[in-house]
Scaffold this motif. Structure first.
Motif, PDB file in Angstrom:
ATOM      1  N   ALA A   1       1.153  -1.662   0.226  1.00 18.66           N
ATOM      2  CA  ALA A   1      -0.233   0.482  -0.447  1.00 18.66           C
ATOM      3  C   ALA A   1       0.910   0.836   0.280  1.00 18.66           C
ATOM      4  CB  ALA A   1      -0.918   0.228   1.033  1.00 18.66           C
ATOM      5  N   ARG A   2       1.916   1.307   0.869  1.00 23.72           N
ATOM      6  CA  ARG A   2       2.586   2.409   0.549  1.00 23.72           C
ATOM      7  C   ARG A   2       3.286   2.615  -0.742  1.00 23.72           C
ATOM      8  NH1 ARG A   2       6.666   5.912   3.171  1.00 23.72           N
ATOM      9  NH2 ARG A   2       8.320   5.325   2.312  1.00 23.72           N
ATOM     10  N   MET A   3       3.515   1.969  -0.783  1.00 25.65           N
ATOM     11  CA  MET A   3       4.308   1.427  -2.420  1.00 25.65           C
ATOM     12  C   MET A   3       3.365   2.370  -3.853  1.00 25.65           C
ATOM     13  SD  MET A   3       5.566  -1.216  -5.290  1.00 25.65           S
ATOM     14  CE  MET A   3       4.348  -2.391  -4.894  1.00 25.65           C
ATOM     15  N   ALA A   4       2.538   1.691  -3.666  1.00 24.53           N
ATOM     16  CA  ALA A   4       0.934   2.623  -4.139  1.00 24.53           C
ATOM     17  C   ALA A   4       1.083   4.023  -3.983  1.00 24.53           C
ATOM     18  CB  ALA A   4      -0.538   1.846  -4.417  1.00 24.53           C
ATOM     19  N   ASP A   5       0.828   4.444  -2.777  1.00 24.36           N
ATOM     20  CA  ASP A   5       1.351   5.651  -2.459  1.00 24.36           C
ATOM     21  C   ASP A   5       2.089   5.899  -2.697  1.00 24.36           C
ATOM     22  OD1 ASP A   5      -0.772   5.421  -1.365  1.00 24.36           O
ATOM     23  OD2 ASP A   5      -0.362   5.331   1.160  1.00 24.36           O
ATOM     24  N   VAL A   6       3.735   6.093  -2.823  1.00 24.05           N
ATOM     25  CA  VAL A   6       4.081   6.404  -3.937  1.00 24.05           C
ATOM     26  C   VAL A   6       4.922   7.239  -4.874  1.00 24.05           C
ATOM     27  CG1 VAL A   6       7.726   6.458  -3.670  1.00 24.05           C
ATOM     28  CG2 VAL A   6       6.082   5.950  -1.748  1.00 24.05           C
TER      29      VAL A   6
ATOM     30  N   ARG B   1       3.255  10.800  -9.573  1.00 23.67           N
ATOM     31  CA  ARG B   1       2.938  11.111 -10.678  1.00 23.67           C
ATOM     32  C   ARG B   1       2.513  12.574 -10.879  1.00 23.67           C
ATOM     33  NH1 ARG B   1       0.304   7.357 -14.101  1.00 23.67           N
ATOM     34  NH2 ARG B   1      -0.902  10.005 -14.900  1.00 23.67           N
ATOM     35  N   THR B   2       1.829  13.529  -9.424  1.00 23.65           N
ATOM     36  CA  THR B   2       1.814  14.121  -9.096  1.00 23.65           C
ATOM     37  C   THR B   2       3.514  14.977  -9.028  1.00 23.65           C
ATOM     38  OG1 THR B   2       1.936  14.497  -6.983  1.00 23.65           O
ATOM     39  CG2 THR B   2       0.271  13.810  -7.696  1.00 23.65           C
ATOM     40  N   GLN B   3       3.930  14.278  -9.189  1.00 25.62           N
ATOM     41  CA  GLN B   3       5.812  16.190  -9.493  1.00 25.62           C
ATOM     42  C   GLN B   3       6.109  15.056  -9.983  1.00 25.62           C
ATOM     43  OE1 GLN B   3       5.906  17.970  -6.863  1.00 25.62           O
ATOM     44  NE2 GLN B   3       4.190  17.609  -6.116  1.00 25.62           N
ATOM     45  N   GLN B   4       5.762  14.264 -11.651  1.00 36.39           N
ATOM     46  CA  GLN B   4       6.793  14.400 -12.474  1.00 36.39           C
ATOM     47  C   GLN B   4       6.990  16.044 -13.479  1.00 36.39           C
ATOM     48  OE1 GLN B   4       4.101  10.863 -14.531  1.00 36.39           O
ATOM     49  NE2 GLN B   4       6.879   9.870 -14.178  1.00 36.39           N
TER      50      GLN B   4
ATOM     51  N   GLU C   1      14.682  17.050 -15.671  1.00 35.15           N
ATOM     52  CA  GLU C   1      14.143  17.460 -14.217  1.00 35.15           C
ATOM     53  C   GLU C   1      13.096  16.665 -13.925  1.00 35.15           C
ATOM     54  OE1 GLU C   1      14.137  21.314 -13.559  1.00 35.15           O
ATOM     55  OE2 GLU C   1      15.986  21.605 -14.130  1.00 35.15           O
ATOM     56  N   ILE C   2      11.833  15.536 -14.651  1.00 37.90           N
ATOM     57  CA  ILE C   2      11.386  14.967 -14.840  1.00 37.90           C
ATOM     58  C   ILE C   2      11.336  13.114 -13.424  1.00 37.90           C
ATOM     59  CG2 ILE C   2       9.447  13.647 -16.369  1.00 37.90           C
ATOM     60  CD1 ILE C   2      10.400  14.978 -18.268  1.00 37.90           C
ATOM     61  N   ALA C   3      10.800  13.491 -13.294  1.00 41.74           N
ATOM     62  CA  ALA C   3      10.645  12.419 -11.672  1.00 41.74           C
ATOM     63  C   ALA C   3      10.316  10.925 -12.228  1.00 41.74           C
ATOM     64  CB  ALA C   3       9.997  12.744 -10.842  1.00 41.74           C
ATOM     65  N   ALA C   4      11.109  10.037 -12.493  1.00 49.07           N
ATOM     66  CA  ALA C   4      10.631   8.579 -12.751  1.00 49.07           C
ATOM     67  C   ALA C   4      10.828   7.644 -11.360  1.00 49.07           C
ATOM     68  CB  ALA C   4      11.524   8.314 -13.473  1.00 49.07           C
ATOM     69  N   ASP C   5      11.428   8.003 -10.217  1.00 49.22           N
ATOM     70  CA  ASP C   5      11.527   7.574  -9.050  1.00 49.22           C
ATOM     71  C   ASP C   5      11.622   8.047  -7.915  1.00 49.22           C
ATOM     72  OD1 ASP C   5      14.072   8.132  -8.936  1.00 49.22           O
ATOM     73  OD2 ASP C   5      14.621   6.774 -10.379  1.00 49.22           O
ATOM     74  N   ILE C   6      11.640   7.879  -6.607  1.00 48.13           N
ATOM     75  CA  ILE C   6      11.841   8.921  -5.676  1.00 48.13           C
ATOM     76  C   ILE C   6      13.221   9.271  -5.830  1.00 48.13           C
ATOM     77  CG2 ILE C   6      10.123   7.169  -4.165  1.00 48.13           C
ATOM     78  CD1 ILE C   6      12.936   6.369  -2.176  1.00 48.13           C
ATOM     79  N   TRP C   7      14.126   9.241  -6.142  1.00 48.33           N
ATOM     80  CA  TRP C   7      15.207   9.860  -6.342  1.00 48.33           C
ATOM     81  C   TRP C   7      15.179  11.430  -7.889  1.00 48.33           C
ATOM     82  CZ3 TRP C   7      17.892   9.025  -2.274  1.00 48.33           C
ATOM     83  CH2 TRP C   7      17.729   7.265  -1.696  1.00 48.33           C
ATOM     84  N   ASP C   8      14.547  11.564  -8.294  1.00 52.69           N
ATOM     85  CA  ASP C   8      14.133  12.747  -8.876  1.00 52.69           C
ATOM     86  C   ASP C   8      13.406  13.690  -8.467  1.00 52.69           C
ATOM     87  OD1 ASP C   8      15.458  11.312 -10.808  1.00 52.69           O
ATOM     88  OD2 ASP C   8      14.119  10.325 -11.821  1.00 52.69           O
ATOM     89  N   LEU C   9      12.456  13.198  -7.003  1.00 49.79           N
ATOM     90  CA  LEU C   9      11.602  14.271  -6.302  1.00 49.79           C
ATOM     91  C   LEU C   9      12.251  15.009  -5.829  1.00 49.79           C
ATOM     92  CD1 LEU C   9       9.158  11.918  -5.262  1.00 49.79           C
ATOM     93  CD2 LEU C   9       9.248  12.967  -6.728  1.00 49.79           C
TER      94      LEU C   9
ATOM     95  N   ARG D   1      11.299  -0.567  -6.796  1.00 53.39           N
ATOM     96  CA  ARG D   1      12.629  -0.365  -6.668  1.00 53.39           C
ATOM     97  C   ARG D   1      12.772   1.413  -6.754  1.00 53.39           C
ATOM     98  NH1 ARG D   1      15.234   3.090  -9.607  1.00 53.39           N
ATOM     99  NH2 ARG D   1      13.515   2.032 -11.604  1.00 53.39           N
ATOM    100  N   ALA D   2      11.293   2.073  -7.685  1.00 53.90           N
ATOM    101  CA  ALA D   2      11.187   2.890  -7.757  1.00 53.90           C
ATOM    102  C   ALA D   2      10.655   3.804  -7.251  1.00 53.90           C
ATOM    103  CB  ALA D   2      10.348   2.905  -9.167  1.00 53.90           C
ATOM    104  N   ALA D   3       9.838   3.099  -6.164  1.00 53.55           N
ATOM    105  CA  ALA D   3       9.495   3.692  -4.752  1.00 53.55           C
ATOM    106  C   ALA D   3      10.168   3.606  -3.676  1.00 53.55           C
ATOM    107  CB  ALA D   3       8.003   2.940  -4.700  1.00 53.55           C
ATOM    108  N   GLY D   4      11.537   3.294  -4.159  1.00 55.87           N
ATOM    109  CA  GLY D   4      12.435   3.000  -2.717  1.00 55.87           C
ATOM    110  C   GLY D   4      12.516   2.459  -1.697  1.00 55.87           C
ATOM    111  N   ILE D   5      11.887   1.086  -2.078  1.00 55.16           N
ATOM    112  CA  ILE D   5      11.527  -0.215  -0.948  1.00 55.16           C
ATOM    113  C   ILE D   5      12.178  -1.367  -2.033  1.00 55.16           C
ATOM    114  CG2 ILE D   5       9.948  -1.561  -0.525  1.00 55.16           C
ATOM    115  CD1 ILE D   5       7.808   0.290  -0.547  1.00 55.16           C
ATOM    116  N   TYR D   6      13.669  -1.808  -0.841  1.00 54.54           N
ATOM    117  CA  TYR D   6      14.624  -3.097  -1.340  1.00 54.54           C
ATOM    118  C   TYR D   6      14.602  -3.602  -0.548  1.00 54.54           C
ATOM    119  CZ  TYR D   6      15.903   2.111  -3.195  1.00 54.54           C
ATOM    120  OH  TYR D   6      16.265   3.537  -4.048  1.00 54.54           O
TER     121      TYR D   6
END
Length: 451
Positions: A242-247, A252-255, A265-273, A319-324
């Motif tokens: 569920a956290r992954m879906a929220d991330v 998407r809102t910050q792309q 500068e276009i965000a595709a994972d958390i490290w681009d935010l 991975r893109a949501a920062g979950i390893y």
């Protein structure tokens, strides 16, 4: 003359004592100079004997005949740089036309004997340039990590490689990993080194320990969530999904996909935010994956399918949501049921300590490095902590983690307890701990051998 003889005897005795008791000190004091001289003096003859030379160019032969001079000798690879290190020598070679990096790798064992070194490995730096790393002593017998290591976000130094280099667990490069090891193989010490390296970082640690928490719950002050049973693990993994879906909704809102924003500068994972919007990365440590996959009743089978499905989803999409994921276990085979091989396919990093069966070794390396399977099952029982590490590129090497006692790991987690993030999705699983003590319990002196 008598005084000179006495001094010489004392120096030789000191060198022998250092070589026996402190091989690292001996290498820095005497070995590195002797080895460098030995390599430089023997280099041409050794390369010729190992078949690593090429005939002279035709124009040189023609020039020698025209000038009535001796025929030029075969040419070995040219030494570009000889650099001493704290564990050996690093030789950078420029290959001659017609030579290949595989030629150097195939002759590594002969080079080891010819130069009287403990180990020789090679890697291709770029086209035509090969780096040969030679170790002067057994660096894995008494692991001593360098005092300074490269520090990056989500990159942890966890062990020492057989060539003297530091082995890093880089979650940005290899998001998910599988770590196997039989009882008393050193797997727990490797896991402690991971936790100790992640403790000072801005990361949330999530643990699943179905042995009633005996491995991970002592480190609870640094964990944002812990589960000690398969039922709790199922709920925790659902919360992570569920956290992954929220991330992903946040990304998407910050792309920022507009015509006036640069592509970089276009965000595709958390490290681009931006830093102020970036969610805290999460590392999930599963201590014994087989306990999550075993079942005896229909109800347990449904729970098992729920757990494995959640793990596969996190491995595929996390991975893109920062979950390893850091999956550990004593046994890992297809008999654990459906979904296990699918989960393994997503675990890029593979580390195998001593294993009791060849099937687990095949599950770890059979699909990426078949020659590492034999190395994994040949680890002796008295070399606790020795492991084979590889990834999907097919390369592998021997590593050994420094001994870290449970008390040392607990002290580190207590020291950095204030860095434990409070994640709302995982709040029901936050371990309940008592107030931290006023002073840390002193660590017992670490054994030089790795456990």
């Amino acid at each position: 003359m008598t005084a000179f003889t006495v001094v010489l005897v004392l120096v030789v005795a000191a060198a022998g004592l250092l070589r026996w008791r402190r091989p690292a000190w001996y290498w820095l004091a005497f070995g590195v100079t002797l080895a460098a001289l030995r390599v430089l003096v023997r280099y041409r003859s050794v390369m010729d004997a190992c078949g690593l030379t090429v005939p002279p160019a035709r124009w040189r032969l023609a020039l020698a005949r025209a000038a009535n001079r001796p025929i030029p000798e075969p040419r070995p690879p040219r030494i570009r740089r000889l650099r001493p290190t704290r564990t050996g020598l690093v030789l950078r070679l420029k290959l001659r036309p017609g030579q290949d990096a595989f030629d150097i790798a195939a002759a590594s064992d002969r080079l080891r004997h010819s130069f009287s070194m403990f180990g020789v490995t090679s890697r291709e730096v770029r086209s035509g340039v090969v780096e040969v790393r030679m170790t002067g002593y057994d660096v894995l017998k008494r692991v001593q990590m360098p005092t300074e290591t490269e520090t990056r976000p989500m990159r942890v130094p966890v062990a020492l490689r057989e060539d003297g280099a530091v082995h890093y667990r880089d979650y940005r490069a290899i998001p998910h990993a599988l770590t196997l090891g039989a009882t008393e193989s050193g797997k727990s010490v490797y896991q402690r080194n991971l936790v100790a390296g992640l403790a000072p970082m801005d990361v949330a640690l999530v643990g699943i320990d179905c042995k009633q928490g005996v491995e991970l719950f002592p480190l609870a002050r640094r964990f944002s969530a812990l589960a000690d049973s398969p039922d709790a693990a199922a709920e925790l993994l659902d919360a992570l999904v569920a956290r992954m879906a929220d991330v992903y909704r946040l990304i998407r809102t910050q792309q920022r996909i507009t015509v006036d924003v640069l592509d970089a500068e276009i965000a595709a994972d958390i490290w681009d935010l931006p830093d102020e919007l970036r969610p805290t990365p999460v590392v999930v440590l599963v201590d014994e994956v087989a306990e999550l996959a075993l079942y005896a009743t229909k109800e347990e089978e449904r729970r098992r399918d729920r757990i494995i499905t959640a793990l596969v989803r996190l491995a595929q999409l996390g991975r893109a949501a920062g979950i390893y994921l850091e999956i550990c276990g004593q046994r890992f085979g297809s008999e654990l049921g459906k979904g296990i091989t699918m989960l393994r396919a997503q675990l890029t990093g593979r580390t195998a300590h001593r294993l009791n069966d060849e099937t687990s070794a095949n599950m770890a390396f059979g699909d990426i490095a078949p020659d590492a399977v034999l190395a994994a099952i040949q680890i002796p029982a008295d070399m606790r902590g020795l492991a084979i590490a590889g990834d999907s590129s097919g390369g592998w090497h021997r590593i050994r983690a420094p001994h870290t006692s449970l008390r040392q790991a607990v002290n580190l987690c207590n020291r950095y307890a204030d860095r434990t993030p409070d994640l709302p999705e995982l709040a029901p699983f936050r371990p309940a701990v008592t107030a931290p003590a006023t002073a840390l319990v002193p660590s017992a002196k670490a054994s030089p051998a790795t456990a």
